[in-house]
Motif scaffolding. Structure first.
Motif, mmCIF file in Angstrom:
data_model
loop_
_atom_site.group_PDB
_atom_site.id
_atom_site.type_symbol
_atom_site.label_atom_id
_atom_site.label_comp_id
_atom_site.label_asym_id
_atom_site.label_seq_id
_atom_site.Cartn_x
_atom_site.Cartn_y
_atom_site.Cartn_z
ATOM 1 N N MET A 31 65.447 69.992 37.653
ATOM 2 C CA MET A 31 65.980 69.036 38.637
ATOM 3 C C MET A 31 67.325 68.468 38.192
ATOM 4 O O MET A 31 68.237 68.312 38.980
ATOM 5 N N MET A 32 67.440 68.146 36.892
ATOM 6 C CA MET A 32 68.702 67.585 36.395
ATOM 7 C C MET A 32 69.851 68.561 36.575
ATOM 8 O O MET A 32 70.990 68.165 36.853
ATOM 9 N N GLY B 229 70.886 60.063 32.539
ATOM 10 C CA GLY B 229 69.983 61.038 33.128
ATOM 11 C C GLY B 229 69.383 61.987 32.117
ATOM 12 O O GLY B 229 68.265 62.468 32.288
ATOM 13 N N ALA C 132 75.501 69.276 41.798
ATOM 14 C CA ALA C 132 75.917 68.408 42.909
ATOM 15 C C ALA C 132 77.059 67.496 42.486
ATOM 16 O O ALA C 132 77.978 67.217 43.276
ATOM 17 N N ALA C 133 77.025 67.025 41.236
ATOM 18 C CA ALA C 133 78.092 66.157 40.724
ATOM 19 C C ALA C 133 79.418 66.904 40.649
ATOM 20 O O ALA C 133 80.477 66.331 40.952
ATOM 21 N N LEU D 194 75.472 60.888 34.200
ATOM 22 C CA LEU D 194 74.379 61.857 34.150
ATOM 23 C C LEU D 194 73.961 62.174 32.718
ATOM 24 O O LEU D 194 72.771 62.315 32.428
ATOM 25 N N TYR E 69 71.279 68.146 39.927
ATOM 26 C CA TYR E 69 72.097 66.927 39.998
ATOM 27 C C TYR E 69 73.498 67.162 39.422
ATOM 28 O O TYR E 69 74.498 66.673 39.962
ATOM 29 N N VAL E 70 73.555 67.905 38.319
ATOM 30 C CA VAL E 70 74.856 68.161 37.685
ATOM 31 C C VAL E 70 75.724 69.060 38.574
ATOM 32 O O VAL E 70 76.918 68.819 38.729
#
Length: 432
Positions: A1-2, A39, A8-9, A35, A5-6
């Protein structure tokens, strides 16, 4: 999942930078901190350590030395002399523009700097001759790109730095860099030749009278700067080339191990200052600080992405869903689409290069092919009006009428032609 996120960042950083006109690298640094620390549980010192110090130092030191040639007018004067030499062969003018821009960029001016002073001169020549605006724009853009990709120039240094940062040996990165440079020289020559000899542009040029004033000779500072630049390039290239030719020679290996373009450029900068070849403050002010921040900031976020496993996940997905014969083409298409809105040096190559080693190993593909396909694809759409290259060319138009006429030509002709040529080259490269 992380890892999602990265990724997407990274996309969000590019989008925010494009819409707000704020340096993408600053957004990337912020996302890397948020993050990485909150994160992923990394410490602030670990995030700071992700700043690509080696790439920063090399770009800084090399560009500092090359900036003397910009500040004291050496490169601009050299461009005038080279174009003056072709005044009696106007049908070869597109090649002259391309090779002049290539040489000036190869001597260290960098892509944006070459376009800044070569694009207005090229568009002026288009008005005085039968050369079309689209042909002149493509020639100067291709030349600036190809020359900057030379192994000792700005883009080439960045590509090599990214490769070695991924664990690619110096000698292999040097060969890959030469291959990238050669590829970005072949494609433009084919495209320009097609325009001149098969699209009717050459007939208008043959009867044109090129009115170029005789340029003044180079002064003392400019002559010394030019010789110093050539000497530095010779020193930087001699070690790696000798090591490739004589890999088992102990002396050559020792000398090559001590050759570092960043440190050598620092020595030559001191020589330039001692010889008073330019103003130190102007030279430092002319450095590409925005590009440096963008490359290093995005590099930090990419490092966080690697730590989160995002790059390996993407490489695994490509390896499991794309046939090996199409991987280079897919990389080229993705790089071209990214390059429409993002920088090749600051975003596209730092984001895609890390996927090459694991993917090449898993699919038994030569990494050189993928490195080339990424750069070729990314630079294929650089002449789009939405990209930095196209916008610089448009800003060089003498009047609004010319600018209005050139926009659809760049968007609907130049960019698609460059894209198709690059993708055909990537396909051919795969089979070769």
């Amino acid at each position: 999942m992380m890892s999602l996120y990265v990724v997407a960042a990274i996309v969000l950083a590019v989008a925010l930078g494009y819409t707000t006109k704020i340096n993408i690298g600053l957004f990337a640094i912020a996302f890397a901190y948020l993050l990485g620390c909150f994160g992923m549980g990394l410490s602030p010192s670990e995030i700071i350590a992700m700043w690509p110090l080696k790439i920063f130092f090399i770009i800084f030191s090399v560009c500092l030395f090359y900036s003397f040639a910009i500040v004291n007018g050496t490169l601009e004067k050299l461009a005038e002399h080279l174009l003056y030499l072709c005044r009696n062969v106007p049908h070869l003018l597109p090649y002259a523009v391309f090779l002049t821009a290539c040489l000036i960029a190869g001597l260290g001016a960098g892509y944006y700097t070459v376009l800044a002073f070569m694009a207005p001169l090229t568009l002026l020549l288009c008005q005085r001759t039968g050369m079309s605006l689209i042909l002149g724009g493509m020639a100067v853009n291709y030349g600036a790109l190809g020359g900057a990709n030379f192994v000792s120039s700005q883009s080439g240094i960045i590509f090599r730095g990214l490769m070695t940062g991924l664990g690619v040996p110096e000698s292999e990165a040097f060969i890959n860099g030469l291959a990238i440079f050669a590829s970005t020289m072949v494609i433009p020559l084919v495209v320009i030749t097609a325009f001149v000899f098969f699209a009717g542009h050459g007939r208008a040029l043959k009867s044109a009278a090129v009115a170029i004033e005789t340029p003044s000779p180079l002064n003392r500072e400019q002559k010394i700067t030019l010789w110093l630049t050539l000497l530095m390039m010779l020193i930087v290239l001699a070690g790696p080339i000798a090591h490739i030719l004589f890999p088992d020679n102990a002396t050559v290996t020792f000398v090559n191990s001590k050759v570092d373009i960043g440190l050598i450029a620092s020595v030559f900068s001191v020589i330039a200052l001692v010889l008073k070849l330019g103003d130190e403050r102007k030279a430092i002010a002319s450095l590409p600080w925005g590009t440096l921040i963008m490359i290093c900031g995005v590099g930090m976020l990419i490092s966080v992405a690697i730590k989160a496993g995002a790059i390996d996940a993407l490489a695994s997905w490509i390896g499991g869903n794309i046939p090996p014969v199409l991987v280079a083409l897919v990389f080229g298409v993705v790089a071209a689409l990214m390059s429409i809105f993002a920088s090749t040096l600051g975003v596209v190559t730092p984001a895609l290069f890390p996927m090459v080693p694991p993917l090449a190993a898993a699919m038994s593909i030569d990494p050189m092919v993928l490195f080339i396909s990424i750069v070729v694809g990314a630079q294929a759409t650089s002449i789009s009006p939405f990209s930095s290259g196209g916008s610089l060319i448009l800003s060089s138009c003498a009047d609004e009428q010319s600018r209005t006429r050139l926009v659809p030509q760049l968007l609907l002709r130049a960019a698609p032609i460059g894209f198709v040529a690059a993708m055909l080259f990537n396909l051919a490269l795969t089979f070769i």
